[in-house]
Design a protein around this motif. Structure first.
Motif, PDB file in Angstrom:
ATOM      1  N   MET A   1       0.832  -1.172   0.000  1.00 41.89           N
ATOM      2  CA  MET A   1       0.000   0.000   0.000  1.00 41.89           C
ATOM      3  C   MET A   1       0.877   1.235   0.000  1.00 41.89           C
ATOM      4  SD  MET A   1      -3.100  -0.670   2.600  1.00 41.89           S
ATOM      5  CE  MET A   1      -4.014  -2.185   2.507  1.00 41.89           C
ATOM      6  N   ALA A   2       0.324   2.288  -0.571  1.00 43.59           N
ATOM      7  CA  ALA A   2       0.975   3.596  -0.532  1.00 43.59           C
ATOM      8  C   ALA A   2       0.112   4.522   0.304  1.00 43.59           C
ATOM      9  CB  ALA A   2       1.139   4.146  -1.942  1.00 43.59           C
ATOM     10  N   LEU A   3       0.751   5.388   1.074  1.00 46.57           N
ATOM     11  CA  LEU A   3       0.044   6.375   1.873  1.00 46.57           C
ATOM     12  C   LEU A   3       0.268   7.743   1.264  1.00 46.57           C
ATOM     13  CD1 LEU A   3       1.020   5.247   5.476  1.00 46.57           C
ATOM     14  CD2 LEU A   3      -0.874   4.465   4.048  1.00 46.57           C
ATOM     15  N   VAL A   4      -0.789   8.570   1.258  1.00 47.76           N
ATOM     16  CA  VAL A   4      -0.711   9.907   0.684  1.00 47.76           C
ATOM     17  C   VAL A   4      -1.425  10.871   1.615  1.00 47.76           C
ATOM     18  CG1 VAL A   4      -1.292  11.360  -1.300  1.00 47.76           C
ATOM     19  CG2 VAL A   4      -0.747   8.951  -1.656  1.00 47.76           C
ATOM     20  N   GLY A   5      -0.858  12.081   1.760  1.00 48.41           N
ATOM     21  CA  GLY A   5      -1.524  13.092   2.567  1.00 48.41           C
ATOM     22  C   GLY A   5      -1.238  14.492   2.087  1.00 48.41           C
ATOM     23  N   LEU A   6      -2.240  15.344   2.171  1.00 48.14           N
ATOM     24  CA  LEU A   6      -2.115  16.772   1.885  1.00 48.14           C
ATOM     25  C   LEU A   6      -2.166  17.496   3.220  1.00 48.14           C
ATOM     26  CD1 LEU A   6      -2.222  19.337   0.073  1.00 48.14           C
ATOM     27  CD2 LEU A   6      -4.709  19.106   0.134  1.00 48.14           C
ATOM     28  N   PHE A   7      -1.151  18.319   3.484  1.00 49.11           N
ATOM     29  CA  PHE A   7      -1.058  19.016   4.759  1.00 49.11           C
ATOM     30  C   PHE A   7      -0.668  20.470   4.548  1.00 49.11           C
ATOM     31  CE2 PHE A   7       0.119  14.598   5.455  1.00 49.11           C
ATOM     32  CZ  PHE A   7      -0.756  14.241   6.459  1.00 49.11           C
ATOM     33  N   SER A   8      -1.169  21.312   5.409  1.00 49.00           N
ATOM     34  CA  SER A   8      -0.772  22.708   5.437  1.00 49.00           C
ATOM     35  C   SER A   8       0.696  22.801   5.837  1.00 49.00           C
ATOM     36  CB  SER A   8      -1.643  23.446   6.459  1.00 49.00           C
ATOM     37  OG  SER A   8      -1.054  24.660   6.827  1.00 49.00           O
ATOM     38  N   ALA A   9       1.381  23.812   5.326  1.00 52.31           N
ATOM     39  CA  ALA A   9       2.777  24.027   5.721  1.00 52.31           C
ATOM     40  C   ALA A   9       2.885  24.332   7.211  1.00 52.31           C
ATOM     41  CB  ALA A   9       3.382  25.164   4.907  1.00 52.31           C
ATOM     42  N   ALA A  71       4.867   5.730  -8.859  1.00 57.72           N
ATOM     43  CA  ALA A  71       5.294   4.849  -7.770  1.00 57.72           C
ATOM     44  C   ALA A  71       4.368   3.634  -7.653  1.00 57.72           C
ATOM     45  CB  ALA A  71       5.327   5.615  -6.449  1.00 57.72           C
ATOM     46  N   CYS A  72       3.076   3.849  -7.866  1.00 55.13           N
ATOM     47  CA  CYS A  72       2.115   2.738  -7.804  1.00 55.13           C
ATOM     48  C   CYS A  72       2.392   1.724  -8.909  1.00 55.13           C
ATOM     49  CB  CYS A  72       0.689   3.256  -7.907  1.00 55.13           C
ATOM     50  SG  CYS A  72       0.150   4.150  -6.443  1.00 55.13           S
ATOM     51  N   ARG A  73       2.619   2.217 -10.099  1.00 52.96           N
ATOM     52  CA  ARG A  73       2.879   1.307 -11.235  1.00 52.96           C
ATOM     53  C   ARG A  73       4.201   0.570 -11.065  1.00 52.96           C
ATOM     54  NH1 ARG A  73       0.761   5.889 -13.773  1.00 52.96           N
ATOM     55  NH2 ARG A  73      -1.359   5.524 -14.493  1.00 52.96           N
ATOM     56  N   GLN A  74       5.241   1.287 -10.687  1.00 57.05           N
ATOM     57  CA  GLN A  74       6.566   0.675 -10.552  1.00 57.05           C
ATOM     58  C   GLN A  74       6.638  -0.286  -9.371  1.00 57.05           C
ATOM     59  OE1 GLN A  74       9.310   3.940 -10.405  1.00 57.05           O
ATOM     60  NE2 GLN A  74       8.948   4.521 -12.537  1.00 57.05           N
ATOM     61  N   GLY A  75       5.917   0.032  -8.292  1.00 59.40           N
ATOM     62  CA  GLY A  75       5.986  -0.796  -7.090  1.00 59.40           C
ATOM     63  C   GLY A  75       4.901  -1.844  -7.004  1.00 59.40           C
ATOM     64  N   GLY A  76       4.035  -1.921  -8.000  1.00 64.54           N
ATOM     65  CA  GLY A  76       2.958  -2.895  -7.961  1.00 64.54           C
ATOM     66  C   GLY A  76       1.988  -2.664  -6.819  1.00 64.54           C
ATOM     67  N   VAL A  77       1.761  -1.397  -6.479  1.00 64.48           N
ATOM     68  CA  VAL A  77       0.871  -1.049  -5.370  1.00 64.48           C
ATOM     69  C   VAL A  77      -0.572  -1.352  -5.759  1.00 64.48           C
ATOM     70  CG1 VAL A  77      -0.011   0.900  -4.013  1.00 64.48           C
ATOM     71  CG2 VAL A  77       2.439   0.702  -4.466  1.00 64.48           C
ATOM     72  N   GLY A  78      -1.290  -2.008  -4.865  1.00 61.95           N
ATOM     73  CA  GLY A  78      -2.678  -2.365  -5.138  1.00 61.95           C
ATOM     74  C   GLY A  78      -3.688  -1.446  -4.484  1.00 61.95           C
ATOM     75  N   VAL A  79      -3.246  -0.712  -3.457  1.00 61.02           N
ATOM     76  CA  VAL A  79      -4.149   0.181  -2.730  1.00 61.02           C
ATOM     77  C   VAL A  79      -3.380   1.431  -2.303  1.00 61.02           C
ATOM     78  CG1 VAL A  79      -5.655   0.445  -0.706  1.00 61.02           C
ATOM     79  CG2 VAL A  79      -5.473  -1.776  -1.833  1.00 61.02           C
ATOM     80  N   VAL A  80      -4.023   2.582  -2.493  1.00 60.30           N
ATOM     81  CA  VAL A  80      -3.505   3.853  -1.985  1.00 60.30           C
ATOM     82  C   VAL A  80      -4.473   4.335  -0.921  1.00 60.30           C
ATOM     83  CG1 VAL A  80      -3.023   6.270  -2.533  1.00 60.30           C
ATOM     84  CG2 VAL A  80      -2.351   4.487  -4.138  1.00 60.30           C
ATOM     85  N   VAL A  81      -3.944   4.736   0.231  1.00 67.16           N
ATOM     86  CA  VAL A  81      -4.775   5.237   1.318  1.00 67.16           C
ATOM     87  C   VAL A  81      -4.380   6.682   1.603  1.00 67.16           C
ATOM     88  CG1 VAL A  81      -5.557   4.889   3.685  1.00 67.16           C
ATOM     89  CG2 VAL A  81      -4.881   2.916   2.304  1.00 67.16           C
ATOM     90  N   THR A  95      -8.445   6.659  -8.604  1.00 64.55           N
ATOM     91  CA  THR A  95      -8.372   5.235  -8.946  1.00 64.55           C
ATOM     92  C   THR A  95      -7.966   5.070 -10.404  1.00 64.55           C
ATOM     93  OG1 THR A  95      -9.954   4.557  -7.259  1.00 64.55           O
ATOM     94  CG2 THR A  95      -9.730   3.106  -9.158  1.00 64.55           C
ATOM     95  N   ASP A  96      -8.556   5.863 -11.273  1.00 63.89           N
ATOM     96  CA  ASP A  96      -8.209   5.826 -12.690  1.00 63.89           C
ATOM     97  C   ASP A  96      -6.773   6.283 -12.913  1.00 63.89           C
ATOM     98  OD1 ASP A  96      -8.913   5.455 -15.493  1.00 63.89           O
ATOM     99  OD2 ASP A  96      -8.831   7.653 -15.625  1.00 63.89           O
ATOM    100  N   MET A  97      -6.372   7.342 -12.233  1.00 64.20           N
ATOM    101  CA  MET A  97      -5.030   7.903 -12.401  1.00 64.20           C
ATOM    102  C   MET A  97      -3.950   6.968 -11.862  1.00 64.20           C
ATOM    103  SD  MET A  97      -3.675  11.552 -10.929  1.00 64.20           S
ATOM    104  CE  MET A  97      -4.854  12.454 -11.909  1.00 64.20           C
ATOM    105  N   PHE A  98      -4.188   6.369 -10.698  1.00 60.12           N
ATOM    106  CA  PHE A  98      -3.181   5.532 -10.046  1.00 60.12           C
ATOM    107  C   PHE A  98      -3.223   4.083 -10.518  1.00 60.12           C
ATOM    108  CE2 PHE A  98      -3.420   8.390  -6.003  1.00 60.12           C
ATOM    109  CZ  PHE A  98      -2.773   9.410  -6.684  1.00 60.12           C
TER     110      PHE A  98
END
Length: 109
Positions: A1-9, A71-81, A95-98
């Motif tokens: 799995m890959a983790l993603v987050g948007l945060f304020s500076a 990173a998802c394509r190269q690492g064979g990631v099946g789920v992004v959270v 989902t379409d993009m990743f």
């Protein structure tokens, strides 16, 4: 799995929030293979816009979204959270993009 987050500076706790999500993912039997953080600064519209996503479609800048997709394509990631809540439309676009399932951390709690 890959983790993603948007945060304020201004958010000094972003690393702890990503670590917390990683522990939730691991408690559900997942293995975190990459982490991606998008920091939102004040240079693109001032402090009043820091809480807004960079893109209403993806929450991320185009460059960061491409980075996660690659990173998802190269690492064979099946789920992004995502640490952040997502709309149904954002989930569909991401989902379409990743090329894999996209969830929010709220889905795992």
């Amino acid at each position: 799995m890959a983790l993603v987050g948007l945060f304020s500076a201004k958010d000094k706790e972003f690393a702890r929030k990503v670590d917390l999500l990683a522990s939730v993912v691991e408690a559900h039997g997942g293995q975190v293979v990459s982490r991606h953080v998008q920091r939102r600064g004040v240079s693109s519209g001032g402090a009043d816009k820091m809480g807004d996503p960079l893109s209403r479609r993806t929450l991320l800048s185009p460059g960061r979204a491409r980075e996660v997709a690659d990173a998802c394509r190269q690492g064979g990631v099946g789920v992004v959270v995502f640490v952040n809540p997502l709309t149904d439309h954002q989930r569909a676009v991401l989902t379409d993009m990743f090329g894999c399932l996209v969830l929010s951390g709220d889905d795992l709690r």
